[in-house]
Motif scaffolding. Sequence first.
Motif, PDB file in Angstrom:
ATOM      1  N   TYR A 119      49.386 -64.560 -53.693  1.00 23.76           N
ATOM      2  CA  TYR A 119      49.350 -63.482 -54.678  1.00 23.76           C
ATOM      3  C   TYR A 119      50.529 -62.552 -54.444  1.00 23.76           C
ATOM      4  CZ  TYR A 119      44.681 -64.703 -56.246  1.00 23.76           C
ATOM      5  OH  TYR A 119      43.621 -65.339 -56.809  1.00 23.76           O
TER       6      TYR A 119
ATOM      7  N   THR B  35      30.074 -58.940 -59.505  1.00 22.27           N
ATOM      8  CA  THR B  35      30.925 -59.827 -60.305  1.00 22.27           C
ATOM      9  C   THR B  35      30.114 -60.501 -61.403  1.00 22.27           C
ATOM     10  OG1 THR B  35      30.563 -61.740 -58.889  1.00 22.27           O
ATOM     11  CG2 THR B  35      32.416 -60.334 -58.338  1.00 22.27           C
TER      12      THR B  35
ATOM     13  N   ASN C  98      29.085 -57.714 -64.397  1.00 27.70           N
ATOM     14  CA  ASN C  98      30.149 -56.988 -65.093  1.00 27.70           C
ATOM     15  C   ASN C  98      29.872 -56.819 -66.566  1.00 27.70           C
ATOM     16  OD1 ASN C  98      32.379 -56.127 -63.673  1.00 27.70           O
ATOM     17  ND2 ASN C  98      33.068 -58.224 -63.343  1.00 27.70           N
TER      18      ASN C  98
ATOM     19  N   ARG D  26      32.017 -51.120 -70.688  1.00 26.85           N
ATOM     20  CA  ARG D  26      32.365 -50.683 -69.346  1.00 26.85           C
ATOM     21  C   ARG D  26      32.691 -49.206 -69.315  1.00 26.85           C
ATOM     22  NH1 ARG D  26      35.656 -55.133 -68.929  1.00 26.85           N
ATOM     23  NH2 ARG D  26      37.524 -53.887 -68.686  1.00 26.85           N
TER      24      ARG D  26
ATOM     25  N   TYR E 187      26.184 -52.077 -62.348  1.00 23.21           N
ATOM     26  CA  TYR E 187      27.551 -51.578 -62.525  1.00 23.21           C
ATOM     27  C   TYR E 187      27.569 -50.051 -62.473  1.00 23.21           C
ATOM     28  CZ  TYR E 187      32.250 -51.176 -64.455  1.00 23.21           C
ATOM     29  OH  TYR E 187      33.569 -50.881 -64.640  1.00 23.21           O
TER      30      TYR E 187
ATOM     31  N   TYR F 163      41.397 -46.088 -59.115  1.00 30.31           N
ATOM     32  CA  TYR F 163      41.354 -47.178 -60.091  1.00 30.31           C
ATOM     33  C   TYR F 163      40.533 -46.753 -61.308  1.00 30.31           C
ATOM     34  CZ  TYR F 163      43.606 -51.174 -57.832  1.00 30.31           C
ATOM     35  OH  TYR F 163      44.519 -52.043 -57.317  1.00 30.31           O
TER      36      TYR F 163
ATOM     37  N   GLY G 121      44.688 -55.885 -58.987  1.00 33.83           N
ATOM     38  CA  GLY G 121      43.374 -55.962 -58.370  1.00 33.83           C
ATOM     39  C   GLY G 121      43.428 -55.477 -56.937  1.00 33.83           C
TER      40      GLY G 121
ATOM     41  N   ILE H 200      38.058 -64.745 -53.438  1.00 35.42           N
ATOM     42  CA  ILE H 200      38.138 -63.348 -53.006  1.00 35.42           C
ATOM     43  C   ILE H 200      37.463 -62.476 -54.052  1.00 35.42           C
ATOM     44  CG2 ILE H 200      40.258 -63.687 -51.689  1.00 35.42           C
ATOM     45  CD1 ILE H 200      41.783 -62.481 -54.023  1.00 35.42           C
ATOM     46  N   LEU H 201      36.993 -61.324 -53.627  1.00 33.15           N
ATOM     47  CA  LEU H 201      36.358 -60.394 -54.556  1.00 33.15           C
ATOM     48  C   LEU H 201      37.295 -59.212 -54.748  1.00 33.15           C
ATOM     49  CD1 LEU H 201      32.878 -60.581 -52.895  1.00 33.15           C
ATOM     50  CD2 LEU H 201      33.322 -61.154 -55.268  1.00 33.15           C
TER      51      LEU H 201
ATOM     52  N   VAL I 277      38.295 -55.558 -57.191  1.00 31.84           N
ATOM     53  CA  VAL I 277      37.997 -54.646 -58.288  1.00 31.84           C
ATOM     54  C   VAL I 277      39.318 -54.448 -59.014  1.00 31.84           C
ATOM     55  CG1 VAL I 277      38.263 -52.639 -56.766  1.00 31.84           C
ATOM     56  CG2 VAL I 277      37.118 -52.386 -58.975  1.00 31.84           C
TER      57      VAL I 277
ATOM     58  N   CYS J 183      38.636 -51.778 -64.022  1.00 33.68           N
ATOM     59  CA  CYS J 183      37.273 -51.540 -63.540  1.00 33.68           C
ATOM     60  C   CYS J 183      36.312 -52.702 -63.718  1.00 33.68           C
ATOM     61  CB  CYS J 183      36.689 -50.286 -64.191  1.00 33.68           C
ATOM     62  SG  CYS J 183      37.524 -48.815 -63.680  1.00 33.68           S
ATOM     63  N   GLN J 184      36.784 -53.891 -63.421  1.00 32.98           N
ATOM     64  CA  GLN J 184      35.858 -55.011 -63.380  1.00 32.98           C
ATOM     65  C   GLN J 184      35.792 -55.515 -61.945  1.00 32.98           C
ATOM     66  OE1 GLN J 184      35.759 -58.002 -66.578  1.00 32.98           O
ATOM     67  NE2 GLN J 184      37.770 -57.241 -67.110  1.00 32.98           N
ATOM     68  N   TYR J 185      34.677 -56.070 -61.593  1.00 26.57           N
ATOM     69  CA  TYR J 185      34.566 -56.724 -60.299  1.00 26.57           C
ATOM     70  C   TYR J 185      34.669 -58.217 -60.557  1.00 26.57           C
ATOM     71  CZ  TYR J 185      32.887 -52.185 -58.838  1.00 26.57           C
ATOM     72  OH  TYR J 185      32.795 -50.855 -58.582  1.00 26.57           O
ATOM     73  N   LEU J 186      35.640 -58.853 -59.939  1.00 27.99           N
ATOM     74  CA  LEU J 186      35.882 -60.260 -60.257  1.00 27.99           C
ATOM     75  C   LEU J 186      36.015 -61.109 -59.008  1.00 27.99           C
ATOM     76  CD1 LEU J 186      38.610 -59.996 -63.053  1.00 27.99           C
ATOM     77  CD2 LEU J 186      36.176 -60.378 -63.370  1.00 27.99           C
ATOM     78  N   LYS J 187      35.729 -62.383 -59.203  1.00 28.73           N
ATOM     79  CA  LYS J 187      36.033 -63.366 -58.172  1.00 28.73           C
ATOM     80  C   LYS J 187      37.345 -64.037 -58.555  1.00 28.73           C
ATOM     81  CE  LYS J 187      31.368 -64.735 -56.889  1.00 28.73           C
ATOM     82  NZ  LYS J 187      30.390 -65.822 -56.890  1.00 28.73           N
ATOM     83  N   LEU J 188      38.268 -64.093 -57.602  1.00 25.18           N
ATOM     84  CA  LEU J 188      39.534 -64.788 -57.854  1.00 25.18           C
ATOM     85  C   LEU J 188      39.684 -65.917 -56.843  1.00 25.18           C
ATOM     86  CD1 LEU J 188      42.066 -61.858 -58.343  1.00 25.18           C
ATOM     87  CD2 LEU J 188      40.721 -63.019 -60.082  1.00 25.18           C
TER      88      LEU J 188
END
Lengths: 244, 402
Positions: A50, A156, A159, A166, A214, A232, B4, B14-15, B17, B21-26
């Motif tokens: 990344y 996750t 969401n 949101r 959430y 954020y 993120g 990986i988790l 934010v 403002c979303q919580y995501l798995k990448l």
Amino acid sequence: MRGFLNLGKHDSLEARLEKIKAGDEEEREKFIKEYVPLVIKTIVKITNRYIEVENDDEFSIGIGALNEAIDRYSGDKGNFINYAALVIRSRIIDYERKIKKHSNVISINQMEDEDGSKLQLKTDGDDIAYSLEIREQIQKFKNRLSEFNISLEDLTRGNPKHKDTRLNAINIARDVLKHRRIMEAFYQKKTLPVSFVSRELCVSTKVLKRSKKYITATILALDSEFELIKDYIKGWEREVKSNE
Amino acid sequence: MNKGFVLEVKDTYILVVTDDCQYLKLKKRKGIKQGRQIYFTKEDLYEQQRFPVKNIGLAAAIGVLCMISITLIYNFQIFNMKEAFGTAVAVVSLDINPSFEFEIDDENRVVEVYRLNEDAKKLAGKNFIGDDIINVVSSIIDSAWRMKYLTAESNSVVVSFAVIGDRDNHEQRIQELEKSIENGLQFHKDRNINFIYLRSDAGALEEARRNEVSLGKYELFKIISQKDSSVNIDEIKSSGVQNLIDKINEQDEGKANGNSSSSDGDNPLNDSSIYRNDDIPKNNPDQGGKNEKFDSSKHGESTVKPENDEKDGDAKEDEKEVEEVEEVEEVEEVDDKGLGEEKGEKDVEAEIPEYDEEDNKSEDNDESDEDAIDEKDDMEDVNYEDGDYKYNSGEESSEESK
């Protein structure tokens, strides 16, 4: 119909590139913004890492390469996206080669020069302190969440997909934070008191139930010293507002 | 693009934010650490259950959407949607000995890959979908060269292609395709590769698929079986491309010896190893039946020996020409072994023009295009070649950029 659609799209890309080449800086900026995902995608494909926000040399080189691709592109080079990706790839690979060489040089110097290596150690130490602090903050946030029976995985899954949902959830969280009695109940029961909130803040229970996790997480984040996550949230709210 | 913040690093994902403002798995990638901020795109999303269909209404809606889009594609052919899913309009097969078949869309992008034998599976584990067919074929040729499927002795590459689907401009389309493939593969000529281009069609493709053989091999089978009706498709399937080419050449030689008056037009492969494209008038030999649009002038292009061809290009007796060309081939093969060993150096050399071009932007476009492809070539190499080469090329590039 197809011809018409294709033509329209094709022309606009060509026309835009022409415009940029003619010196339209505003258009260039807009165009680059649109193609940033391509840059990131291409870089990640090569490095399989990344791109870090704090250390974005590769990113700026990628953007530079995109600029170069725009300047050098002409119709006979085929698809613009393929061409741009090619230029980006080659610049990034050049950079990586250079870095590899460079880092070798440094490591040899370090071995010879004790002062230099001490200096290096010190900056590393700062980095470590910083990342320890962040880790601690994350751990605290996670502990808080688990008190409320929420894991990051739950978040996750729960969401709210849509932007407005949101944003609405964040607004509710902010309203809850201002409401002393709700907050008391929140921390006492370790859960979001749905019917209480619904009554006091005039929000439908359906919305609350759906985004309960959430909203809970957002309240906990905003009511903590977890500055990064707070930034954020604030940053996004600001961005949405400025776009409106 | 999104930013993120990495909250947690797990074994496979990986988790984060995100900045919206979303919580995501990448997906997990090298060197990622908790507490870092990263840029990511949609492609980095970690997907476990792709379509969690919660209710029947949603499923129905998706179904309807699919139907609408399929209808749209077929009726109006809105290929702007190919970003999401392209529709195959042509098939390109590549036989080195690893056999591949690609379905490509309107803009020559790969939409489906078939690896037709074990070698193909070994050679390229990469998913080529979405890439330009020329790049894909080139990179496979590169890897085949590296992995010694292609050598100075076994240097034949068969590229066959057919246009599928029921649209009217078949002829034009196949010509365009042929041209772009030939142009795209031009720069491999340094390696002394004998490219054989075989035009095919949907009918042959169907037959080839039924016999589970690549399009190119099926076309070769058609050529061989004309002379030797005892041959069956299973033999073809199991033998390498170089063997088949040799067989065709043998067949033809045999026939030429037996009957000196026979025309070389019977054998398109042999034809092309003697004549350059422009030396032979377009004549369609009788083979292939109505389905096959054989264009013998295009059948094979010997990228190996243009100068010799020019010398030999004038009308001589066929037999002599065969011999002469073969002699030349032998000499060149010896040269080629030397070249093969110095390949690393050659690649570095190929890189230099790119930097020249940077300084001198007014250079010919065509050339810069080729450079770009060479460049890509080099990159591919970087991943595999030994450290020695990397070091060399790094030095070259930094010197140039000074």
